[in-house]
Enzyme design. Structure first.
Site, PDB file in Angstrom:
ATOM      1  N   HIS A 127     147.548 -15.813  -4.475  1.00 23.41           N
ATOM      2  CA  HIS A 127     147.794 -16.067  -3.045  1.00 23.41           C
ATOM      3  C   HIS A 127     146.903 -15.226  -2.147  1.00 23.41           C
ATOM      4  O   HIS A 127     147.186 -15.098  -0.956  1.00 23.41           O
ATOM      5  CB  HIS A 127     149.274 -15.820  -2.721  1.00 23.41           C
ATOM      6  CG  HIS A 127     150.194 -16.834  -3.327  1.00 23.41           C
ATOM      7  ND1 HIS A 127     151.567 -16.761  -3.253  1.00 23.41           N
ATOM      8  CD2 HIS A 127     149.933 -17.978  -4.027  1.00 23.41           C
ATOM      9  CE1 HIS A 127     152.114 -17.795  -3.880  1.00 23.41           C
ATOM     10  NE2 HIS A 127     151.139 -18.542  -4.369  1.00 23.41           N
ATOM     11  N   LEU A 222     166.561 -10.751 -10.220  1.00 22.04           N
ATOM     12  CA  LEU A 222     167.965 -10.511  -9.881  1.00 22.04           C
ATOM     13  C   LEU A 222     168.753 -11.803  -9.705  1.00 22.04           C
ATOM     14  O   LEU A 222     169.950 -11.757  -9.430  1.00 22.04           O
ATOM     15  CB  LEU A 222     168.044  -9.680  -8.586  1.00 22.04           C
ATOM     16  CG  LEU A 222     167.504  -8.255  -8.701  1.00 22.04           C
ATOM     17  CD1 LEU A 222     167.458  -7.587  -7.328  1.00 22.04           C
ATOM     18  CD2 LEU A 222     168.344  -7.424  -9.663  1.00 22.04           C
TER      19      LEU A 222
END
Length: 253
Positions: A127, A222
């Site tokens: 990116h 997570l």
């Protein structure tokens, strides 16, 4: 509890053995690993002057054409955050893994250079990099530009507006970088996807490619529910805790 048992509670022993004997390791990282260094992710609500904006409304070529000053100043704010951040234990653990693996490639969706600051050598930036600037018209990186009062500054070659050298929504990934990333996924013995939601294409396809070509795949973030079904592992945890434990278990000092 001894250290060995403590680490085995964090990382699966079978994965430790697999990593220890791996010849080729490919790692894909996303915003989650940088969040542990205090950098907000795109999904976090923005604060201060920027709380009324959505990143999706600023990080586009259309937004830049519409209001180049606004977009440039938002990226100046983000660059300031990046300049204050430092690599965390997760970044440093990846450097150690690279030092032990004959063929290693780190593919990142992050634009903050924290992997390079930590010492990673083989990094593909999918990116771009927020610390670099390029010409909006010519799509060429501009080095050593003179400071200017203009916002955004102008390209010294053509006079066009300068923009951050990052991939905006609606833009293509750099073709060569993505091709190299795909090849690294194809040839990987072990493939890690760390701190990435797994929903942003085409980077999200890399884990599927690695799995199809026989790699052991480790998803660490997570959001996943724990799963230990070799050759696929889902580890719910922070990179700064899990990766150092994996390194210590695989290559005890």
């Amino acid at each position: 509890m001894d250290m060995h048992n403590a680490f085995s509670q964090i990382v699966p022993p079978e994965l430790v053995k697999t990593l220890r004997t791996a010849q080729r390791v490919t790692v894909l990282t996303g915003a989650g690993i940088s969040a542990e260094s205090g950098l907000p992710t795109f999904r976090d609500p923005m604060t201060g002057l920027w709380e009324k904006y959505r990143p999706e409304d600023l990080a586009t070529p259309q937004a830049f054409r519409r209001n180049p000053r606004l977009v440039w100043e938002w990226y100046a704010w983000r660059r300031e955050l990046v300049s204050q951040a430092t690599p965390n234990a997760g970044h440093r653990a990846l450097v150690t893994i690279e030092q032990h693996i004959p063929e290693f490639m780190l593919v990142t969706q992050n634009v903050d250079s924290l992997h390079q600051q930590a010492g990673s050598q083989r990094v593909i930036e999918l990116h771009g990099n927020i610390r670099r600037t390029k010409c909006f018209d010519e799509n060429v990186v501009v080095e050593n530009r003179e400071e200017s009062e203009e916002v955004p500054p102008r390209c010294p070659r053509c006079g066009g507006m300068l923009r951050p050298d990052v991939v905006w929504f609606g833009e293509s990934l750099p073709a060569q970088a993505f091709q190299t990333a795909v090849e690294a996924a194809v040839h990987a013995d072990v493939f890690f996807a760390i701190g990435t939601s797994g929903t942003v294409e085409p980077a999200a396809s890399l884990a599927r490619v690695a799995q199809r070509f026989g790699a052991t795949v480790v998803i660490l973030n997570l959001d996943v529910k724990p799963l230990e079904a070799p050759p696929l592992y889902h580890i719910n945890g922070r990179a700064g805790i899990v990766l150092p434990a994996l390194v210590h278990a695989a290559w005890p000092e």
